[in-house]
Design a protein around this motif. Structure first.
Motif, PDB file in Angstrom:
ATOM      1  N   ILE A  26      -9.365  -8.261  -2.622  1.00 22.31           N
ATOM      2  CA  ILE A  26      -8.013  -8.141  -3.185  1.00 22.31           C
ATOM      3  C   ILE A  26      -7.404  -9.535  -3.372  1.00 22.31           C
ATOM      4  O   ILE A  26      -6.880  -9.864  -4.446  1.00 22.31           O
ATOM      5  CB  ILE A  26      -7.124  -7.273  -2.252  1.00 22.31           C
ATOM      6  N   SER A  51       0.608  -5.964  -5.403  1.00 23.39           N
ATOM      7  CA  SER A  51       0.051  -6.877  -4.405  1.00 23.39           C
ATOM      8  C   SER A  51      -0.335  -8.205  -5.052  1.00 23.39           C
ATOM      9  O   SER A  51      -0.037  -9.277  -4.513  1.00 23.39           O
ATOM     10  CB  SER A  51      -1.183  -6.263  -3.743  1.00 23.39           C
ATOM     11  N   TYR A  52      -0.975  -8.130  -6.219  1.00 20.70           N
ATOM     12  CA  TYR A  52      -1.388  -9.378  -6.880  1.00 20.70           C
ATOM     13  C   TYR A  52      -0.163 -10.253  -7.166  1.00 20.70           C
ATOM     14  O   TYR A  52      -0.184 -11.457  -6.937  1.00 20.70           O
ATOM     15  CB  TYR A  52      -2.105  -9.084  -8.205  1.00 20.70           C
ATOM     16  N   PRO A  62     -11.920  -4.515  -6.811  1.00 23.62           N
ATOM     17  CA  PRO A  62     -11.176  -5.636  -7.421  1.00 23.62           C
ATOM     18  C   PRO A  62     -12.114  -6.684  -8.025  1.00 23.62           C
ATOM     19  O   PRO A  62     -11.846  -7.217  -9.105  1.00 23.62           O
ATOM     20  CB  PRO A  62     -10.388  -6.231  -6.253  1.00 23.62           C
ATOM     21  N   THR A  70       0.839  -1.203   0.000  1.00 24.75           N
ATOM     22  CA  THR A  70       0.000   0.000   0.000  1.00 24.75           C
ATOM     23  C   THR A  70       0.876   1.257   0.000  1.00 24.75           C
ATOM     24  O   THR A  70       2.092   1.171   0.157  1.00 24.75           O
ATOM     25  CB  THR A  70      -0.868   0.071   1.274  1.00 24.75           C
ATOM     26  N   ALA A 121      -6.529 -11.462  -6.897  1.00 22.88           N
ATOM     27  CA  ALA A 121      -5.163 -11.937  -7.148  1.00 22.88           C
ATOM     28  C   ALA A 121      -5.156 -13.426  -7.475  1.00 22.88           C
ATOM     29  O   ALA A 121      -4.401 -13.881  -8.325  1.00 22.88           O
ATOM     30  CB  ALA A 121      -4.294 -11.676  -5.925  1.00 22.88           C
ATOM     31  N   TYR A 134     -12.582  -5.737   2.017  1.00 17.86           N
ATOM     32  CA  TYR A 134     -11.749  -5.287   0.900  1.00 17.86           C
ATOM     33  C   TYR A 134     -10.574  -6.250   0.715  1.00 17.86           C
ATOM     34  O   TYR A 134     -10.252  -6.648  -0.421  1.00 17.86           O
ATOM     35  CB  TYR A 134     -11.271  -3.873   1.241  1.00 17.86           C
ATOM     36  N   VAL A 157      -4.271   0.701  -1.913  1.00 19.55           N
ATOM     37  CA  VAL A 157      -3.594  -0.557  -2.251  1.00 19.55           C
ATOM     38  C   VAL A 157      -3.010  -0.482  -3.667  1.00 19.55           C
ATOM     39  O   VAL A 157      -3.709  -0.093  -4.607  1.00 19.55           O
ATOM     40  CB  VAL A 157      -4.592  -1.734  -2.165  1.00 19.55           C
ATOM     41  N   HIS A 158      -1.734  -0.830  -3.814  1.00 17.61           N
ATOM     42  CA  HIS A 158      -1.141  -0.966  -5.146  1.00 17.61           C
ATOM     43  C   HIS A 158      -1.524  -2.351  -5.662  1.00 17.61           C
ATOM     44  O   HIS A 158      -0.929  -3.353  -5.249  1.00 17.61           O
ATOM     45  CB  HIS A 158       0.373  -0.824  -5.074  1.00 17.61           C
ATOM     46  N   TYR A 159      -2.502  -2.366  -6.530  1.00 21.04           N
ATOM     47  CA  TYR A 159      -3.072  -3.663  -6.907  1.00 21.04           C
ATOM     48  C   TYR A 159      -2.058  -4.592  -7.557  1.00 21.04           C
ATOM     49  O   TYR A 159      -1.870  -5.711  -7.106  1.00 21.04           O
ATOM     50  CB  TYR A 159      -4.265  -3.477  -7.858  1.00 21.04           C
ATOM     51  N   GLN A 160      -1.447  -4.119  -8.643  1.00 16.12           N
ATOM     52  CA  GLN A 160      -0.651  -5.072  -9.411  1.00 16.12           C
ATOM     53  C   GLN A 160       0.499  -5.642  -8.581  1.00 16.12           C
ATOM     54  O   GLN A 160       0.748  -6.847  -8.583  1.00 16.12           O
ATOM     55  CB  GLN A 160      -0.142  -4.426 -10.711  1.00 16.12           C
TER      56      GLN A 160
END
Ligand code: ASP
Ligand code: MG
Length: 463
Positions: free
Chosen positions: A211, A168-169, A270, A154, A215, A207, A163-166
């Motif tokens: 997420i 984190s995924y 997400p 994050t 992912a 949330y 949240v930094h999605y990519q």
């Protein structure tokens, strides 16, 4: 089928309920689903930790609260029969002493306080996830803890981190790749790029589930709570709210934003991008279908799906002949409010541009008025803008439904019902999505408005 199961505080309020959660997990595993579990802190623990945090910051007496939290967890461990679990015993002692050592390091009322507080709050989820995974192991389910801080990346907006999605995924996927044990994931938590603990906002474990679901490309995200899914209206106001069987993501967001506190609104993001259905289910009645939130739903003639409301809001009215046709008034108005963190809940401007009104929380009205007086001092002095008016004790009510987009007459029906009930409407706004008609009435008339609308929209034969 691959699923995420998320259990919130009310589902894990005491030993009995935790056992119930274990049987839901067992049943799901027995139906040969591949699952991941996300868990929040035990009921009341995050609130209690927040209280401790602010007390410590304000130099108030705190000696009793921390032991109370530890005792609560100890009692649950005993009641679950886990007191002989050596591993859990060691971990619990270690966590308790880390928590005890963390308290005196409170930096006082500084920016660092929020950082310190997020670390403090993380103990809630760390305890609950440890205890649940130990309990599952005692039932011969090969479970292990996944501390979400290892994988959810994050920014540093402590308390409601982005949240930094990519990133984190990617981390979630590579972490999970070599693991076959059932992962019990701490909801609500992440870490910034320096590894400092962050939290995703109150109720953020919903949330987290979304997420992890996105992912891991799960087929379904199940949010287990203490009601039969999302209801057509708040049970406080109507006698027989129905559980809504299907909603689109957009409808769920419209309902959630305006007060149906069943699901944390960002949860939809997400899931929506990956088209993963979210199923809201009741831990006390697992046999019921709950509410399914997905990309599409079959419109079976129902134009509206629910009514949500928030009470105790204030309406600020700004008007004046000097506003007509003048560019930038709204921009200045909302910028000056946003700069000081005031959240605007509803906005309505008349076509004449002669007036704009907006709703805020009552505790923010004084600051809002000061900011407006300041920003528009010149215009007010020149009488381009009249004095600003405030109405308090109002309720915001929203009628929501995908089918309203193409169905004439819904606004007509809504306001006809209010007219018949002789309820005065203070302000009206329709969301640009056309899935939401919002209006404001007096707090004292909100229940009557909701009841009358619920009756017409949901209690008669389906429209
Ligand atoms: N424990 C956190 C809270 O109380 C997160 C959650 O319950 O979803 O806000
Ligand atoms: Mg919740």
């Amino acid at each position: 089928m691959k699923k995420i199961l998320k259990f919130g505080g009310s589902s894990i309020a005491n030993a009995e309920r935790i056992k119930n959660v274990v049987s839901i997990i067992e049943n799901t595993l027995n139906s040969s689903h591949e699952i991941f579990v996300v868990i929040s802190a035990f009921q009341g623990v995050t609130d209690a930790l927040i209280k401790i945090g602010t007390n410590v910051r304000d130099g108030k007496h705190t000696e009793t609260s921390l032991p109370e939290i530890l005792v609560k967890h100890e009692e649950i461990i005993m009641q679950l029969g886990l007191d002989t679990d050596m591993e859990l015993g060691t971990v619990f002692k270690q966590l308790s002493s880390e928590l005890e050592q963390h308290i005196p390091r409170c930096p006082g009322a500084s920016i660092d306080f929020k950082m310190w507080q997020d670390e403090l709050l993380s103990f809630g989820e760390l305890f609950s996830a440890r205890i649940l995974s130990a309990l599952l192991r005692s039932k011969r389910i090969d479970a292990e803890l996944l501390d979400a801080r290892k994988v959810v990346v994050t920014d540093s907006d402590y308390g409601s981190a982005y949240v930094h999605y990519q990133r984190s995924y990617d981390r979630i996927r590579s972490y999970i790749m070599n693991r076959s044990r059932l992962q019990i994931i701490t909801g609500f938590l992440g870490a910034n790029e320096y590894g400092k603990t962050t939290t995703l906002g109150r109720s953020g474990s919903d949330y987290s589930a979304s997420i992890f679901g996105a992912a891991l490309n799960v087929d379904e995200i199940e949010i287990w709570t203490d009601v039969d899914g999302i209801l057509t209206a708040n049970p406080k106001f109507v006698n027989e709210p129905r559980s809504i069987s299907e909603l689109t993501y957009e409808e769920a967001m419209e309902l959630a934003h305006a007060g149906a506190k069943v699901i944390f609104p960002p949860t939809m993001i997400p899931a929506l991008y990956k088209h993963i259905p979210i199923i809201v289910k009741n831990t006390f009645h697992p046999e019921l279908p709950g509410t399914r939130i997905a990309q599409d739903r079959i419109l079976e003639g129902e134009v509206t799906v629910g009514i949500s409301s928030v009470s105790n809001v204030s309406l600020i009215r700004m008007q004046g002949a000097g506003m007509v046709g003048v560019k930038g008034i709204n921009a200045r108005l909302f910028t000056c409010l946003a700069d000081k963190g005031i959240s605007v809940m509803l906005v309505s401007q008349a076509f004449s541009e002669h007036s704009t009104c907006f709703a805020v929380k009552p505790e923010e009205t004084n600051l809002a008025l000061m900011l407006i007086d300041d920003e528009f001092a010149k215009e007010i002095k020149a009488k381009y803008i009249d004095s600003i008016l405030v109405d308090n004790e109002l309720s915001l009510v929203a009628v929501v439904g995908e089918g309203m987009q193409n169905t004439p007459g819904i606004a007509g029906l809504v306001f006809e019902v209010l007219g018949r009930e002789r309820i005065n409407v203070e302000a009206i706004a329709q969301g640009s999505s056309k899935r939401n008609i919002s209006f404001i009435v007096h707090d004292s008339e909100a229940q009557r408005a909701i009841q009358a609308l619920h009756q017409v929209l949901f209690e008669r034969t389906p429209r």
